[in-house]
Write a protein that holds these residues in place. Structure first.
Motif, short mmCIF file in Angstrom:
data_model
loop_
_atom_site.label_atom_id
_atom_site.label_comp_id
_atom_site.label_asym_id
_atom_site.label_seq_id
_atom_site.Cartn_x
_atom_site.Cartn_y
_atom_site.Cartn_z
N PRO A 29 -74.10 -112.11 12.91
CA PRO A 29 -73.76 -111.06 12.01
C PRO A 29 -72.96 -110.31 11.75
CG PRO A 29 -76.23 -111.12 12.46
CD PRO A 29 -75.50 -111.74 13.46
N GLU A 65 -76.79 -113.29 8.65
CA GLU A 65 -78.17 -113.52 9.33
C GLU A 65 -78.54 -115.03 9.57
OE1 GLU A 65 -82.70 -112.94 7.76
OE2 GLU A 65 -81.22 -114.08 6.42
N GLN A 66 -78.96 -114.87 10.90
CA GLN A 66 -79.23 -116.04 12.32
C GLN A 66 -80.80 -115.94 11.95
OE1 GLN A 66 -77.36 -118.27 12.95
NE2 GLN A 66 -75.52 -116.88 14.29
N GLY A 67 -80.80 -117.00 11.74
CA GLY A 67 -82.90 -117.04 11.64
C GLY A 67 -83.04 -118.47 11.27
N THR A 94 -78.41 -120.28 9.64
CA THR A 94 -77.74 -119.38 9.31
C THR A 94 -77.12 -119.32 7.83
OG1 THR A 94 -76.48 -119.96 11.10
CG2 THR A 94 -76.24 -118.93 9.85
N THR A 95 -77.35 -117.95 7.64
CA THR A 95 -77.13 -117.71 6.39
C THR A 95 -75.60 -117.08 6.39
OG1 THR A 95 -79.42 -117.12 5.44
CG2 THR A 95 -77.85 -116.45 4.32
N ALA A 122 -77.69 -101.74 9.90
CA ALA A 122 -79.24 -102.54 10.35
C ALA A 122 -80.30 -101.11 10.45
CB ALA A 122 -78.83 -103.35 11.71
#
Length: 124
Positions: A29, A65-67, A94-95, A122
């Motif tokens: 990110p 973001e990675q999710g 991935t966003t 964060a």
């Protein structure tokens, strides 16, 4: 200005500052990644379509973001056979935020965010 990009086997119409979820892209990110598979780029009626990609065009995206996506259940049952199978799957996503659309081999103006700054954000 808009572009049509291809990533993860799908095509997306994007414009600067768009945020979307795509198949997993390698990176942390805050990083800036270039997507080179640009199928079309243009503004208004002036659209340049590639064969299959537009030469020298790319899209700079920032990984937000990675999710993972929602769980999908694959349930198979064969009636009267005492046979059934249940499997779950969560797709890696991935966003991304579209930073800028680059043409004629230009380099992205925006640099990747510092990892320390990302960790501080964060923590807050």
């Amino acid at each position: 200005m808009f572009a049509v990009i291809k990533t993860g086997g799908k095509q997306y119409r994007v414009a600067p500052e768009d945020v979307l979820k795509v198949e997993k892209i390698a990176g942390e990110p805050g990083e800036i990644v270039q997507i080179a598979e640009v199928l079309a780029v243009g503004e208004g009626a002036d659209v340049k379509i590639g064969t299959p990609v537009v030469e020298g065009a790319s899209v700079a995206v920032e990984i937000v973001e990675q999710g993972r996506g929602p769980k999908v259940i694959a349930f198979k049952k064969r009636r009267r056979q005492n046979s059934r199978r249940k499997r779950g799957h969560r797709q890696e996503l991935t966003t991304i935020r579209i930073a800028e659309i680059l043409v004629d081999g230009a380099k992205p103006a925006k640099k990747a965010a510092k990892k320390a700054a990302a960790k501080e954000a964060a923590a807050e």
